[in-house]
Design a protein around this motif. Sequence first.
Motif, short mmCIF file in Angstrom:
data_model
loop_
_atom_site.label_atom_id
_atom_site.label_comp_id
_atom_site.label_asym_id
_atom_site.label_seq_id
_atom_site.Cartn_x
_atom_site.Cartn_y
_atom_site.Cartn_z
N LYS A 169 4.73 42.45 13.42
CA LYS A 169 4.15 43.38 12.45
C LYS A 169 4.49 44.83 12.77
N LYS A 170 4.61 45.16 14.06
CA LYS A 170 4.95 46.53 14.44
C LYS A 170 6.44 46.70 14.71
N SER A 171 7.06 45.69 15.29
CA SER A 171 8.49 45.80 15.61
C SER A 171 9.37 45.58 14.39
N GLY A 172 8.87 44.79 13.42
CA GLY A 172 9.67 44.45 12.24
C GLY A 172 10.64 43.32 12.48
N GLU A 173 10.67 42.77 13.70
CA GLU A 173 11.59 41.66 14.00
C GLU A 173 11.07 40.37 13.35
N ILE A 174 12.01 39.52 12.94
CA ILE A 174 11.66 38.28 12.24
C ILE A 174 12.39 37.09 12.86
N MET A 175 11.62 36.04 13.15
CA MET A 175 12.17 34.79 13.66
C MET A 175 12.03 33.70 12.60
N VAL A 176 13.09 32.93 12.39
CA VAL A 176 13.05 31.77 11.50
C VAL A 176 13.35 30.52 12.31
N VAL A 177 12.46 29.53 12.23
CA VAL A 177 12.64 28.27 12.94
C VAL A 177 12.75 27.15 11.92
N LEU A 178 13.90 26.48 11.92
CA LEU A 178 14.10 25.31 11.07
C LEU A 178 13.70 24.08 11.88
N VAL A 179 12.64 23.40 11.45
CA VAL A 179 12.17 22.22 12.19
C VAL A 179 12.76 20.99 11.51
N ALA A 180 13.62 20.30 12.22
CA ALA A 180 14.37 19.19 11.63
C ALA A 180 14.07 17.88 12.35
N ALA A 181 14.41 16.80 11.66
CA ALA A 181 14.20 15.46 12.24
C ALA A 181 15.36 15.04 13.11
N SER A 182 16.48 15.78 13.04
CA SER A 182 17.69 15.41 13.78
C SER A 182 18.41 16.68 14.23
N PRO A 183 19.10 16.62 15.39
CA PRO A 183 19.89 17.78 15.83
C PRO A 183 21.20 17.94 15.08
N MET A 184 21.57 16.93 14.28
CA MET A 184 22.83 16.96 13.54
C MET A 184 22.66 17.82 12.28
#
Length: 495
Positions: free
Chosen positions: A247-262
Motif C-alpha cells: 500500500k505504501k511501496s506501490g509494489e505488486i505481486m501476482v501469484v498464479l496457483v496452478a494444479a501442475s508445474p507444466m
Amino acid sequence: MTKQKNREYKKSRKKPHHSKKQNSKQSSPQGNRKNEKSQGKPNTTDKHQRGKKRVTIEVTCSGLTSEGKGIIQWKGKQLEVANLLPGETAEVFVSKKGRFFNTELKRVINTSEDRANLPRLSYNEGVGCQIQHMNEQAQKRFKQNIIDELMKPFGKPEPIITMEHPYDYRNKNVMTFGMNKKRQIISGLYAENTHQIIPMERSIIHDPKADEIIQTIKGMMKSFKMQPYNEDNGRGFLRHVLVRVGKKSGEIMVVLVAASPMFKGKNNFVKALRKAHPEITTILLNVNKRNDSMVLGNQEKVLFGKGTITDTLCGLEFEISAKSFYQINPVQTEKLYTKAIEMAELTGEETVVDAYCGIGTIGLVASQQAGKVIGVELNKDAVRDAIRNSKRNGVKNARFYQGDAGEFMVQMAEHGEDVDVVFMDPPRSGSDEAFLSSLVKLKPKRVVYVSCNPETQARDLKYLVKYGYKVGEIQPVDMFPQTVHVESVAKLELK
C-alpha cells in the motif's frame, strides 16, 4: 492473528448480541407468537415461485445476529435473513428442505435509516462483505455492541477505533477460478459453506488494482488456452490467483496457483500480463496439488522479478513473500499496534516476549521502545522472514526462535528468567490451556492480548483472571470494515 493461517477464510461459532440466535439453515424452535409479524402466503403469480418449493412472505426484522443477519419470526420459527436491518419490513423468500429453512431477501419495503446508500456492484452482495448494507454509524454500533456484551465481565471497553476510508483496504486478494454452466470462465469467491464459486469482478474492500489485474488474467486465459481447474475431475490448470499490494511501496505481486508445474507459453503470458499492467513488480507460479482448502502449495517458482515485495508499517520496512503473514489492513494495523505498545508501558528497559510472532511485525515495532524482544513462532518460514526483517531494519535487540511459544515460556520460567511484557496474538481459535498455563507460570507483569476473535479472547481472559491477572483497558479496532469481524486488544496486569 495467526501468522501461519489465512484467517480471513476461517470462521468460528458466534453468539448473537441482540436476541437469541437461530441459524436459518437449521430447524427452529417455537418462537413467541405474540411477536410474530405477517405469516405470509405463497405468491403463486411470482415467476420466481413457479416449480420451486418456496413461498414469499412479508415480515419485519426484529434484531441482528452476530453475523449481521436480520432476525425474523415466521409461523412460530425464528429465521435469519442476510442484508436485512432491524425495523425494516421486507418480502422474503422462504424454502424448506426437510427440517431446514433457507431465506433470501426479495425486496425491502420500508428502508431503515441505517441502510448504506452504495452503488449496485456487479456481484452477489452477500459474499465477503456481510454488513456492507449498513452505513458507517450502524456498523460502528453493531461492532461496539458485540465487544461490550462479550467484555461485560471485565469492564467497559473503549469506543471502537474506526477507519476514515473504510473501502479498498485489503492488500491481499485471492480469487478462485472455474467454469459456469455455459462453459464460461469465471472468477470469484466460494459461497458460504460450499465450493460453489460466486462470480466477482469488483469488491468495495479489495484493492482496485488487484481486482483489475485478476480480471485481465481471466480475459487472457482463452487466448493462452489456460483452463480453470475442476476439483471434481482433477482436470485443468489454474486454481487461484493471489495478488499482494504494497500500500505504501506501490509494489505488486501476482501469484498464479496452478494444479501442475507444466505452464506452456508462460514466457509469453508473463510478457502480455506485464504489458497490460506494467505496475506489477513480481510474478510467481505456485503449484498446489492438494485436495484440501489451502490456497497455496509448497512448490513455487519465480517467473518475473525478485519473488517478494516490500511495504512499510509503523516506520519499518517489511519484505513480504507469497506465504508471509502480513496484516490485511495496514492503515488500521498501525492504529492497533500503536495502542498495543501504549498498553505495554515500555520505558526502554523491559524484556518483551512476542508470542505467535509471525514475521516479527509487532515485536520489531516494540523493539524501538523495549530493552530486549524475544519472538517465538512455530512456522519456520515465518521465523526466517522475521530474522530477515530484523536485519533489514537494523534492529539489534530482537531475537527470533522457532518453536511452540507455550513450551518456550515454560523453559524460560524454569530457568528463572524475568519477563516484563508478553504480547500475544493467537489465531481465531484463541490460545489453548497449555499456552495460558505457561503464561501464568512465567508471570510477566503485563500481558497485551491482541485478538481477531473477541469471543475466544473473552474465554481466555476469564482463565487469566482466575490465575492472578486483572483486565485493564479494552480497545476494539475495526480492522475489517464491511465485514462482521472486529479486532480487540486488552491489557492485563499481574495482581
